[in-house]
Motif scaffolding. Structure first.
Motif, PDB file in Angstrom:
ATOM      1  N   ASN A 285      37.365  35.726  40.967  1.00  0.00           N
ATOM      2  CA  ASN A 285      36.201  34.990  41.624  1.00  0.00           C
ATOM      3  C   ASN A 285      36.404  33.672  41.745  1.00  0.00           C
ATOM      4  OD1 ASN A 285      33.713  36.806  42.170  1.00  0.00           O
ATOM      5  ND2 ASN A 285      33.678  36.788  39.635  1.00  0.00           N
ATOM      6  N   ALA A 286      37.938  33.255  40.714  1.00  0.00           N
ATOM      7  CA  ALA A 286      38.390  31.925  40.681  1.00  0.00           C
ATOM      8  C   ALA A 286      39.101  31.936  41.849  1.00  0.00           C
ATOM      9  CB  ALA A 286      38.349  31.502  39.602  1.00  0.00           C
ATOM     10  N   THR A 287      39.812  32.568  41.936  1.00  0.00           N
ATOM     11  CA  THR A 287      41.326  32.964  43.275  1.00  0.00           C
ATOM     12  C   THR A 287      39.949  32.931  44.764  1.00  0.00           C
ATOM     13  OG1 THR A 287      42.648  34.552  41.833  1.00  0.00           O
ATOM     14  CG2 THR A 287      43.242  34.121  44.297  1.00  0.00           C
ATOM     15  N   ALA A 288      39.091  33.634  44.684  1.00  0.00           N
ATOM     16  CA  ALA A 288      37.605  33.776  46.184  1.00  0.00           C
ATOM     17  C   ALA A 288      37.590  31.801  46.113  1.00  0.00           C
ATOM     18  CB  ALA A 288      36.954  34.526  45.760  1.00  0.00           C
TER      19      ALA A 288
ATOM     20  N   SER B 243      35.355  35.655  50.090  1.00  0.00           N
ATOM     21  CA  SER B 243      34.723  36.100  49.653  1.00  0.00           C
ATOM     22  C   SER B 243      35.409  37.185  48.347  1.00  0.00           C
ATOM     23  CB  SER B 243      33.523  37.212  50.695  1.00  0.00           C
ATOM     24  OG  SER B 243      34.315  37.723  51.291  1.00  0.00           O
ATOM     25  N   VAL B 244      34.503  37.833  47.338  1.00  0.00           N
ATOM     26  CA  VAL B 244      35.901  38.249  46.557  1.00  0.00           C
ATOM     27  C   VAL B 244      36.044  39.439  47.782  1.00  0.00           C
ATOM     28  CG1 VAL B 244      35.792  39.127  44.703  1.00  0.00           C
ATOM     29  CG2 VAL B 244      34.295  37.508  44.497  1.00  0.00           C
ATOM     30  N   PRO B 245      35.632  40.138  48.451  1.00  0.00           N
ATOM     31  CA  PRO B 245      35.561  42.158  48.996  1.00  0.00           C
ATOM     32  C   PRO B 245      37.315  41.109  49.792  1.00  0.00           C
ATOM     33  CG  PRO B 245      33.427  41.667  49.010  1.00  0.00           C
ATOM     34  CD  PRO B 245      33.975  40.055  48.254  1.00  0.00           C
ATOM     35  N   THR B 246      36.869  40.020  50.968  1.00  0.00           N
ATOM     36  CA  THR B 246      37.864  39.787  51.319  1.00  0.00           C
ATOM     37  C   THR B 246      39.146  40.024  51.031  1.00  0.00           C
ATOM     38  OG1 THR B 246      36.722  38.810  53.183  1.00  0.00           O
ATOM     39  CG2 THR B 246      38.676  38.134  53.453  1.00  0.00           C
ATOM     40  N   LEU B 247      38.986  39.422  49.722  1.00  0.00           N
ATOM     41  CA  LEU B 247      40.079  39.085  48.665  1.00  0.00           C
ATOM     42  C   LEU B 247      40.912  39.943  48.043  1.00  0.00           C
ATOM     43  CD1 LEU B 247      42.390  37.145  47.045  1.00  0.00           C
ATOM     44  CD2 LEU B 247      40.759  36.733  45.381  1.00  0.00           C
ATOM     45  N   GLY B 248      39.939  41.111  47.999  1.00  0.00           N
ATOM     46  CA  GLY B 248      40.073  42.263  47.331  1.00  0.00           C
ATOM     47  C   GLY B 248      40.603  43.392  48.733  1.00  0.00           C
ATOM     48  N   GLN B 249      40.602  43.119  49.796  1.00  0.00           N
ATOM     49  CA  GLN B 249      41.016  43.398  51.221  1.00  0.00           C
ATOM     50  C   GLN B 249      42.730  43.119  51.450  1.00  0.00           C
ATOM     51  OE1 GLN B 249      38.915  42.934  54.494  1.00  0.00           O
ATOM     52  NE2 GLN B 249      37.497  44.528  53.833  1.00  0.00           N
ATOM     53  N   MET B 250      42.409  41.829  50.440  1.00  0.00           N
ATOM     54  CA  MET B 250      44.561  41.227  50.713  1.00  0.00           C
ATOM     55  C   MET B 250      45.139  41.969  49.826  1.00  0.00           C
ATOM     56  SD  MET B 250      42.799  37.132  51.498  1.00  0.00           S
ATOM     57  CE  MET B 250      44.276  36.556  51.368  1.00  0.00           C
ATOM     58  N   LEU B 251      44.822  41.881  48.766  1.00  0.00           N
ATOM     59  CA  LEU B 251      45.106  42.670  47.500  1.00  0.00           C
ATOM     60  C   LEU B 251      45.627  43.645  47.853  1.00  0.00           C
ATOM     61  CD1 LEU B 251      43.697  40.977  44.567  1.00  0.00           C
ATOM     62  CD2 LEU B 251      45.364  39.992  45.757  1.00  0.00           C
ATOM     63  N   THR B 252      44.852  44.358  47.927  1.00  0.00           N
ATOM     64  CA  THR B 252      44.862  46.033  48.478  1.00  0.00           C
ATOM     65  C   THR B 252      46.106  45.809  49.964  1.00  0.00           C
ATOM     66  OG1 THR B 252      42.703  46.966  48.549  1.00  0.00           O
ATOM     67  CG2 THR B 252      43.290  48.098  49.217  1.00  0.00           C
ATOM     68  N   GLN B 253      46.527  44.947  50.817  1.00  0.00           N
ATOM     69  CA  GLN B 253      46.663  45.400  51.382  1.00  0.00           C
ATOM     70  C   GLN B 253      48.411  44.247  51.461  1.00  0.00           C
ATOM     71  OE1 GLN B 253      45.220  42.579  54.600  1.00  0.00           O
ATOM     72  NE2 GLN B 253      43.482  44.759  55.848  1.00  0.00           N
ATOM     73  N   GLY B 254      48.558  44.551  50.050  1.00  0.00           N
ATOM     74  CA  GLY B 254      49.675  43.509  49.896  1.00  0.00           C
ATOM     75  C   GLY B 254      50.361  42.695  50.174  1.00  0.00           C
ATOM     76  N   ASP B 255      48.657  41.519  50.922  1.00  0.00           N
ATOM     77  CA  ASP B 255      49.119  40.156  50.861  1.00  0.00           C
ATOM     78  C   ASP B 255      49.779  38.962  49.727  1.00  0.00           C
ATOM     79  OD1 ASP B 255      48.664  40.605  53.518  1.00  0.00           O
ATOM     80  OD2 ASP B 255      46.565  39.571  53.992  1.00  0.00           O
ATOM     81  N   MET B 256      49.071  39.315  48.054  1.00  0.00           N
ATOM     82  CA  MET B 256      49.098  38.976  47.443  1.00  0.00           C
ATOM     83  C   MET B 256      49.625  39.792  45.944  1.00  0.00           C
ATOM     84  SD  MET B 256      47.020  35.994  45.431  1.00  0.00           S
ATOM     85  CE  MET B 256      46.834  35.191  47.638  1.00  0.00           C
ATOM     86  N   PRO B 257      50.446  39.099  45.665  1.00  0.00           N
ATOM     87  CA  PRO B 257      50.931  39.340  44.028  1.00  0.00           C
ATOM     88  C   PRO B 257      50.446  40.045  42.887  1.00  0.00           C
ATOM     89  CG  PRO B 257      52.895  38.154  44.946  1.00  0.00           C
ATOM     90  CD  PRO B 257      51.693  38.112  45.955  1.00  0.00           C
ATOM     91  N   HIS B 258      49.400  40.254  42.677  1.00  0.00           N
ATOM     92  CA  HIS B 258      48.690  40.483  41.473  1.00  0.00           C
ATOM     93  C   HIS B 258      48.447  41.798  40.290  1.00  0.00           C
ATOM     94  CE1 HIS B 258      47.021  43.409  43.671  1.00  0.00           C
ATOM     95  NE2 HIS B 258      46.771  44.004  42.844  1.00  0.00           N
ATOM     96  N   LEU B 259      48.327  41.519  39.206  1.00  0.00           N
ATOM     97  CA  LEU B 259      48.177  41.796  37.841  1.00  0.00           C
ATOM     98  C   LEU B 259      46.913  43.145  38.067  1.00  0.00           C
ATOM     99  CD1 LEU B 259      49.065  39.235  34.910  1.00  0.00           C
ATOM    100  CD2 LEU B 259      50.785  40.380  36.239  1.00  0.00           C
ATOM    101  N   ASP B 260      47.957  44.110  37.876  1.00  0.00           N
ATOM    102  CA  ASP B 260      46.459  45.199  37.285  1.00  0.00           C
ATOM    103  C   ASP B 260      46.501  45.138  36.642  1.00  0.00           C
ATOM    104  OD1 ASP B 260      44.854  46.974  38.211  1.00  0.00           O
ATOM    105  OD2 ASP B 260      46.401  48.336  39.753  1.00  0.00           O
ATOM    106  N   LEU B 261      45.407  45.023  35.828  1.00  0.00           N
ATOM    107  CA  LEU B 261      45.095  45.344  33.971  1.00  0.00           C
ATOM    108  C   LEU B 261      43.600  46.039  34.428  1.00  0.00           C
ATOM    109  CD1 LEU B 261      44.729  41.634  33.426  1.00  0.00           C
ATOM    110  CD2 LEU B 261      46.466  42.932  32.595  1.00  0.00           C
ATOM    111  N   GLY B 262      43.510  47.037  34.497  1.00  0.00           N
ATOM    112  CA  GLY B 262      42.684  48.637  35.033  1.00  0.00           C
ATOM    113  C   GLY B 262      41.564  47.824  35.474  1.00  0.00           C
TER     114      GLY B 262
END
Length: 144
Positions: A91-94, A100-119
Motif C-alpha cells: 500500500n505504501a509503495t503504491a 494501484s496495489v494490483p498494478t504494483l502486484g503485477q510489477m512485482l510478479t513481472q520482476g520490475d522491482m525486487p521485493h521481499l516475499d514474507l509468506g
C-alpha cells in the motif's frame, strides 16, 4: 482548493511524489503539457507504466533552478525518500508510485522491482525503490 492541498487532506500527509495533474496545477499548465515535458526530458520525471510522476523535492529544485531571481540556490534539498521507513508495504509503495496495489502486484510478479516475499506479505526495501526509480527516470535535468 489547490490539488496538493486536496491530496494532503485525503491522504493525511503530503506525498513525496506528484502526478502530472498536480504539477500542471501548480504551474498553471495542462497535464498534457507536463507529460510532454517529461517525455522530452525538459523536467525530471519517472515513467511508471503509462504515467509520469515527479518527486516533490526534485520538482521544487527544478523550479528553483529555472528562477531568474538572484540568490536562489537548490544546493540544500533533502532526500525525497528520507522520511520513508526502510521497508514499505504494498500500500505504501503504491501510494509513492501513484499506482494501484494490483498494478504494483503485477510489477512485482513481472520482476520490475525486487521485493521481499514474507509468506502472505510482501515488502519493498527503500534501496529497491530507489533502484527502480533510477531505472525508470527520464534523462531530464538533474538539479539535486
Amino acid at each position: 482548493m489547490p490539488v496538493t492541498k486536496m491530496l494532503e487532506s485525503t491522504v493525511g500527509e503530503s506525498s513525496c511524489t506528484l502526478g502530472a495533474t498536480e504539477v500542471g496545477a501548480q504551474l498553471g499548465l495542462s497535464a498534457a503539457t507536463i507529460n510532454a515535458w517529461a517525455k522530452t526530458n525538459r523536467m525530471p520525471a519517472y515513467r511508471i507504466r503509462r504515467s509520469w510522476l515527479v518527486l516533490r523535492v526534485e520538482f521544487e529544485a527544478w523550479v528553483a533552478s529555472t528562477s531568474t531571481v538572484p540568490g536562489q540556490s537548490s544546493s540544500t534539498w533533502p532526500d525525497p525518500l528520507a522520511s520513508l521507513p526502510p521497508y514499505l508495504s504494498l500500500n505504501a509503495t503504491a501510494k509513492v508510485l501513484r499506482v494501484s496495489v494490483p498494478t504494483l502486484g503485477q510489477m512485482l510478479t513481472q520482476g520490475d522491482m525486487p521485493h521481499l516475499d514474507l509468506g502472505s506479505r510482501k515488502r519493498i526495501s527503500l534501496d529497491a525503490l530507489r533502484t527502480f526509480l533510477d531505472s525508470v527516470r527520464n534523462d531530464g535535468p538533474r538539479v539535486l
